[in-house]
Scaffold this motif. Structure first.
Motif, PDB file in Angstrom:
ATOM      1  N   THR A  72       0.972  -1.001   0.484  1.00 30.84           N
ATOM      2  CA  THR A  72      -0.146   0.153   0.370  1.00 30.84           C
ATOM      3  C   THR A  72       0.439   1.137  -0.431  1.00 30.84           C
ATOM      4  O   THR A  72       1.869   1.251   0.199  1.00 30.84           O
ATOM      5  CB  THR A  72      -0.921   0.350   1.227  1.00 30.84           C
ATOM      6  OG1 THR A  72      -1.761   1.395   0.875  1.00 30.84           O
ATOM      7  CG2 THR A  72      -0.053   0.388   2.374  1.00 30.84           C
ATOM      8  N   GLY A  73       0.738   2.177   0.352  1.00 35.08           N
ATOM      9  CA  GLY A  73       0.902   4.089  -0.955  1.00 35.08           C
ATOM     10  C   GLY A  73       0.049   4.609  -0.581  1.00 35.08           C
ATOM     11  O   GLY A  73      -0.854   4.738  -0.548  1.00 35.08           O
ATOM     12  N   SER A  74       0.984   6.062  -0.409  1.00 38.01           N
ATOM     13  CA  SER A  74      -0.062   7.332  -0.683  1.00 38.01           C
ATOM     14  C   SER A  74      -0.263   7.456  -1.993  1.00 38.01           C
ATOM     15  O   SER A  74       0.339   7.147  -2.857  1.00 38.01           O
ATOM     16  CB  SER A  74       0.735   8.135  -0.004  1.00 38.01           C
ATOM     17  OG  SER A  74       1.706   8.673  -0.382  1.00 38.01           O
ATOM     18  N   LEU A  75      -1.320   8.385  -2.169  1.00 42.51           N
ATOM     19  CA  LEU A  75      -2.005   8.371  -3.777  1.00 42.51           C
ATOM     20  C   LEU A  75      -2.434   9.166  -3.226  1.00 42.51           C
ATOM     21  O   LEU A  75      -3.293  10.028  -2.555  1.00 42.51           O
ATOM     22  CB  LEU A  75      -2.398   7.194  -4.845  1.00 42.51           C
ATOM     23  CG  LEU A  75      -3.337   7.354  -5.638  1.00 42.51           C
ATOM     24  CD1 LEU A  75      -1.862   7.084  -6.863  1.00 42.51           C
ATOM     25  CD2 LEU A  75      -3.416   6.134  -5.896  1.00 42.51           C
ATOM     26  N   LYS A  76      -2.220  10.064  -4.866  1.00 42.64           N
ATOM     27  CA  LYS A  76      -2.238  11.801  -5.138  1.00 42.64           C
ATOM     28  C   LYS A  76      -3.294  11.933  -6.858  1.00 42.64           C
ATOM     29  O   LYS A  76      -2.555  11.618  -7.542  1.00 42.64           O
ATOM     30  CB  LYS A  76      -2.009  13.059  -4.484  1.00 42.64           C
ATOM     31  CG  LYS A  76      -2.720  14.394  -4.782  1.00 42.64           C
ATOM     32  CD  LYS A  76      -0.989  15.116  -4.521  1.00 42.64           C
ATOM     33  CE  LYS A  76      -1.757  17.331  -5.027  1.00 42.64           C
ATOM     34  NZ  LYS A  76      -1.040  18.137  -4.853  1.00 42.64           N
ATOM     35  N   CYS A  77      -4.278  12.247  -6.647  1.00 43.38           N
ATOM     36  CA  CYS A  77      -5.058  12.510  -8.225  1.00 43.38           C
ATOM     37  C   CYS A  77      -5.085  13.620  -8.266  1.00 43.38           C
ATOM     38  O   CYS A  77      -5.805  14.651  -7.567  1.00 43.38           O
ATOM     39  CB  CYS A  77      -6.018  11.314  -8.661  1.00 43.38           C
ATOM     40  SG  CYS A  77      -6.934  11.840 -10.180  1.00 43.38           S
ATOM     41  N   VAL A  78      -4.986  14.140  -9.551  1.00 41.36           N
ATOM     42  CA  VAL A  78      -5.388  15.950  -9.979  1.00 41.36           C
ATOM     43  C   VAL A  78      -5.911  16.088 -11.764  1.00 41.36           C
ATOM     44  O   VAL A  78      -5.110  15.071 -12.380  1.00 41.36           O
ATOM     45  CB  VAL A  78      -3.851  17.202  -9.896  1.00 41.36           C
ATOM     46  CG1 VAL A  78      -4.407  18.398 -10.394  1.00 41.36           C
ATOM     47  CG2 VAL A  78      -3.633  16.852  -8.390  1.00 41.36           C
TER      48      VAL A  78
END
Length: 126
Positions: A39-45
């Motif tokens: 698992t890990g961090s995720l950012k979506c723009v």
């Protein structure tokens, strides 16, 4: 007066479900890779057009290493949520995903042509 109030509420709900062309939205959260139980961090723009198409940049971490990739996806408004489907090429591998936008949440499930699969849940950042 009561019918006017009901009309305002119904129109407000309808407008909240619509996405304006050129709108840019940002979500952050976590993704899971079920193949390796990581698992890990995720950012979506993401930015939409007037036909329900989106261009997005996803950034995050995989086992401590940063990643960034571009994706395109399509949306279809059901009146309750936006159903999504999209594709991306990540490190030369084909990925497909499906998901939805509902309120401040962007959720999706993905799979690749080399067996990676998992999901993500992101919350909108204003």
């Amino acid at each position: 007066m009561r019918s006017r109030f009901i009309l305002v509420v119904v129109l407000g709900i309808f407008c909240l479900s619509q996405v304006r062309a050129g709108e840019t939205r940002t979500w952050e959260g976590k993704w899971n890779n079920r193949k390796y139980n990581t698992t890990g961090s995720l950012k979506c723009v993401a930015t939409s057009d007037d036909k329900g198409n989106w261009k997005a940049t996803f950034t995050g971490l995989f086992k401590g290493d940063p990643f960034k990739y571009e994706a395109t996806f399509q949306s279809k408004d059901t009146g309750k949520q936006l159903n999504l489907s999209g594709k991306a090429v990540i490190r030369g591998h084909q990925y497909q995903w499906i998901g939805f936008m509902k309120g401040a949440t962007l959720s999706g499930k993905y799979k690749s042509n080399i067996g990676y699969y998992g999901e993500f849940v992101l919350k909108e950042k204003k």
